[in-house]
Design a protein around this motif. Structure first.
Motif, PDB file in Angstrom:
ATOM      1  N   ALA A 105       1.002   4.015  -4.833  1.00  0.00           N
ATOM      2  CA  ALA A 105       2.290   3.206  -4.557  1.00  0.00           C
ATOM      3  C   ALA A 105       2.110   1.506  -4.843  1.00  0.00           C
ATOM      4  CB  ALA A 105       2.218   3.487  -3.765  1.00  0.00           C
ATOM      5  N   PRO A 133       9.014  -0.079  -3.907  1.00  0.00           N
ATOM      6  CA  PRO A 133       8.217   0.109  -4.085  1.00  0.00           C
ATOM      7  C   PRO A 133       8.152   1.203  -5.526  1.00  0.00           C
ATOM      8  CG  PRO A 133       8.482   1.043  -1.981  1.00  0.00           C
ATOM      9  CD  PRO A 133       9.779  -0.178  -2.607  1.00  0.00           C
ATOM     10  N   LYS A 134       6.952   0.829  -6.038  1.00  0.00           N
ATOM     11  CA  LYS A 134       6.567   1.490  -7.541  1.00  0.00           C
ATOM     12  C   LYS A 134       6.070   2.773  -7.360  1.00  0.00           C
ATOM     13  CE  LYS A 134       8.134  -2.755 -11.153  1.00  0.00           C
ATOM     14  NZ  LYS A 134       7.576  -3.704 -11.264  1.00  0.00           N
ATOM     15  N   MET A 135       6.417   3.384  -8.168  1.00  0.00           N
ATOM     16  CA  MET A 135       5.641   5.020  -7.764  1.00  0.00           C
ATOM     17  C   MET A 135       4.840   5.536  -8.827  1.00  0.00           C
ATOM     18  SD  MET A 135       5.625   5.053  -4.342  1.00  0.00           S
ATOM     19  CE  MET A 135       6.495   4.677  -3.189  1.00  0.00           C
ATOM     20  N   LEU A 178       5.183   2.140   1.545  1.00  0.00           N
ATOM     21  CA  LEU A 178       3.802   3.238   0.811  1.00  0.00           C
ATOM     22  C   LEU A 178       3.720   4.201   0.440  1.00  0.00           C
ATOM     23  CD1 LEU A 178       1.148  -0.690   0.541  1.00  0.00           C
ATOM     24  CD2 LEU A 178       2.966   0.054  -1.181  1.00  0.00           C
ATOM     25  N   ASN A 179       4.113   5.194   1.621  1.00  0.00           N
ATOM     26  CA  ASN A 179       3.672   6.229   2.109  1.00  0.00           C
ATOM     27  C   ASN A 179       1.968   6.603   2.438  1.00  0.00           C
ATOM     28  OD1 ASN A 179       6.467   7.227   1.181  1.00  0.00           O
ATOM     29  ND2 ASN A 179       5.482   7.374  -0.902  1.00  0.00           N
TER      30      ASN A 179
END
Length: 158
Positions: free
Chosen positions: A15, A8-10, A49-50
């Motif tokens: 996210a 994932p990109k945060m 994705l938290n």
């Protein structure tokens, strides 16, 4: 458990992860920790994705297959959003058809199962799982406009 590694990109307030096409969900396998059950074509997004308010999963079932068990929940209702294929959905002792565009909500106590009735097409759906009775307000009351002109120029590309 997945058979591929997702990254994932945060950002400070977001996210994002690309899991690929629904037709490629077979690369993911869910293994239930309490038994030896393995489901191919299922990926959960909560940890990726938290997510803090829901669990979301993407799901695929091959033609003429059924989920091999019934299940219920202790505290969470589920919303099933069907995006491809055709099948049957069973809640308790009631069966009804599902397909692209069908949306189903099931209470925690509902005993549920799904089968794909197509001879050739995969059945694909999204499940949103959240605590029953936890959403007291309407989306329109929570959201609000930001007094700022929309621009796509000069933004950071991920």
């Amino acid at each position: 458990m997945t058979t591929v590694q997702l990254t994932p990109k945060m950002g400070e307030n977001f996210a994002v992860v690309d899991v690929g096409k629904f037709s490629e969900l077979h690369q993911f396998t869910f293994e239930a920790p309490e038994n030896t059950l393995k489901l191919e074509g299922k990926v959960f997004l909560k940890e990726l994705l938290n997510l803090t308010s829901a669990e979301i999963s993407l799901n695929k079932l091959p033609s003429k297959k059924s989920v091999p068990f019934y299940h219920k929940h202790r505290q969470n209702e589920e919303i099933y959003i069907f995006v491809r294929g055709s099948g049957d959905f069973q809640v308790d002792d009631r069966v009804f058809p599902v397909g692209e565009g069908t949306v189903v909500r099931v209470d925690p106590e509902g005993e549920r199962c799904i089968r794909n009735t197509s001879d050739v097409e995969e059945l694909c759906w999204i499940v949103v799982q959240s605590r029953v009775g936890s959403y007291a307000d309407h989306t329109i009351q929570d959201g609000f406009g930001v007094p700022k002109k929309v621009s796509w120029v000069g933004k950071e590309q991920l």
